[in-house]
Each structure stands twice: as C-alpha cells, then as structure tokens.
Design an enzyme around this catalytic site. Structure first.
Site, PDB file in Angstrom:
ATOM      1  N   ALA A  29       8.409   0.327  -6.827  1.00 10.54           N
ATOM      2  CA  ALA A  29       9.596   0.112  -5.823  1.00 10.54           C
ATOM      3  C   ALA A  29       9.257   0.317  -4.473  1.00 10.54           C
ATOM      4  CB  ALA A  29      10.758   0.791  -6.220  1.00 10.54           C
ATOM      5  N   ASN A  30      10.122   0.519  -3.469  1.00 14.08           N
ATOM      6  CA  ASN A  30       9.932   0.840  -2.235  1.00 14.08           C
ATOM      7  C   ASN A  30      10.871   1.510  -1.459  1.00 14.08           C
ATOM      8  OD1 ASN A  30      11.721  -1.015  -0.549  1.00 14.08           O
ATOM      9  ND2 ASN A  30      10.578  -2.514  -1.900  1.00 14.08           N
ATOM     10  N   ARG A  31      10.688   2.037  -0.361  1.00 15.53           N
ATOM     11  CA  ARG A  31      11.753   3.083   0.273  1.00 15.53           C
ATOM     12  C   ARG A  31      12.879   2.429   1.073  1.00 15.53           C
ATOM     13  NH1 ARG A  31       9.327   7.759   0.073  1.00 15.53           N
ATOM     14  NH2 ARG A  31       6.825   7.954   0.112  1.00 15.53           N
TER      15      ARG A  31
END
Ligand code: C5P
Length: 223
Positions: A29-31
């Site tokens: 995933a990412n932020r």
C-alpha cells in the site's frame, strides 16, 4: 437558493490508496490519506453533480451526498470506474499502486527456520487516468489527474498531461518538508493545454472548492 452549476451532470472521482494483496493477510500500500479526493467529491456534489467516489481504504468518512464505492485493488478501482461511464468529468486523485504482486498466495506465506526469505514478483497495474482518457466515445468531457512530484514540478506535470492524455493535471509538491502527503494543506499548479496556473498554498478543502468551480466553468463553456 443554493447554486447548483453542476446540476444534471455526472462526476467520477477516485481517492485513497489501493491495497494489493501478497497473501490473505498482507498487502502492498502507500501513505495516501484520501483527503484531497474525498474533498473534491464533496465539492462537486455540493454543486449539484451526481457524484460517484471510488475509494481505496481510508480513514475518511463517506462524504455527504456522494455515492461511494469502496474497493481495495487497482483492478477493482478500474472496473468500478469503467462501470460508472459515461460521466461528464472524471478526477483521478487516487494514489493507485503502480504494481501488484503478480500472484497473491492463496494461503498465508509461512516463515520457517532455514527457509529463504520469499521474493515478490510484481506486475504492472492498469493506469486508470490514462484508461479514462482513452475511453473513446465514452471518454469524459473533462479528465483531470494529479502529479505528485518532488522536483521539476511543472515540467514533469506537463509531460504527464501529454503521456496520460488527460485535459488537466494538478501538480502538487510532495517533498517531505511540505507535509502534503497525509497533511491538510496543498500547493498546486493547474497545468492545461493553455498553460500553467500557480495556486497559492491553501487547504485541501480550498483546493477542492476552487477546482470544482473551475470544472463548473469549463463544462459550461464547453456545453
Ligand atoms: O503516473 P503517476 O502515478 O505519477 O500519475 C498520477 C496520476 O495518475 C494521478 O491522477 C493518479 O490518480 C493517476 N493514476 C491512475 N492509475 C494508476 C496510476 C496513476 O489513475 N495506475
């Protein structure tokens, strides 16, 4: 009376990160917080657009007056966006994972003494912004993307506008010292065929309001 310049028009917005499964319990995933995309969907709905928000997993509440489709992967986001066509305007604010594990393991990958660490082969995800921009006679009249850059902001955004085939790119500076990723403020530049507009630093909420006003003006002009 409430002004509804987008009444009778349909809007599609993508927001948040995507989660790409490695196995049943792990993902890449990412932020992305989803703040900017959710605010844009809310601003379009307040102006009267029938608005569908396709969102990856975020902590943001579903915006009032917006239909929300919750998805996890880029492939699911693309399928939900395609199914939403035709729309008048599409805003791609999601931080779609560029790659996914080529195969998601069916069972939790086990760690065992003496067993080497697994490597994860990646496959490229569909590019939703480019896909919507190339949707032939189903192409939205206005397709808008974001370019999160840490250097050569406007040059990269201008090139991205061409390569994606979209109409507008909102270029935002996500250098770590700006606090943009996950923060509440944004500094953006609107890149279109007619040039570059520098917007002052403002809240993501205000970026959404200003963008929705610009969308309303553009769709009115082009109708
Ligand atoms: O290529 P890059 O990720 O920098 O482009 C960012 C823009 O493209 C954003 O508007 C993002 O929502 C969109 N995008 C997309 N699908 C992808 C990758 C990016 O819609 N797979």
């Amino acid at each position: 009376a409430v002004s509804a310049p987008l009444a009778g028009l349909r809007a599609l917005v993508t927001s948040g990160p995507t989660h790409e499964p490695i196995d049943p319990v792990r993902y890449i995933a990412n932020r992305s917080s989803g703040r900017q995309g959710h605010a844009i969907a809310a601003a379009l709905a307040r102006r009267g657009a029938t608005t569908l928000l396709v969102s990856g997993p975020t902590a943001e509440p579903d915006p009032a007056g917006v239909e929300v489709r919750h998805i996890e992967t880029a492939a699911e986001m693309w399928a939900a966006c395609r199914a939403a066509l035709p729309v008048d305007v599409a805003v791609c604010a999601a931080a779609v994972a560029d790659w996914r594990p080529a195969t998601a393991a069916g069972e939790k990958i086990k760690k065992a003494k003496g067993k080497a660490a697994p490597s994860i082969a990646l496959a490229e995800n569909p590019d939703i912004l480019a896909g919507l921009s190339a949707a032939g006679n189903e192409r939205p009249r206005l397709v808008i993307g974001f370019a999160a850059e840490t250097e050569n902001l406007v040059e990269n955004a201008t090139a991205k506008r061409r390569s994606k085939g979209c109409d507008w790119i909102l270029a935002n500076d996500v250098s770590p010292d700006t606090g943009t990723f996950g923060g509440s403020d944004n500094t953006v530049h609107l890149v279109s065929a007619s040039g570059v507009e520098d917007w002052p630093r403002m809240s993501k909420q205000q970026v959404a309001e200003q963008l929705a006003d610009r969308i309303a003006a553009e769709l009115k002009r082009a109708s």
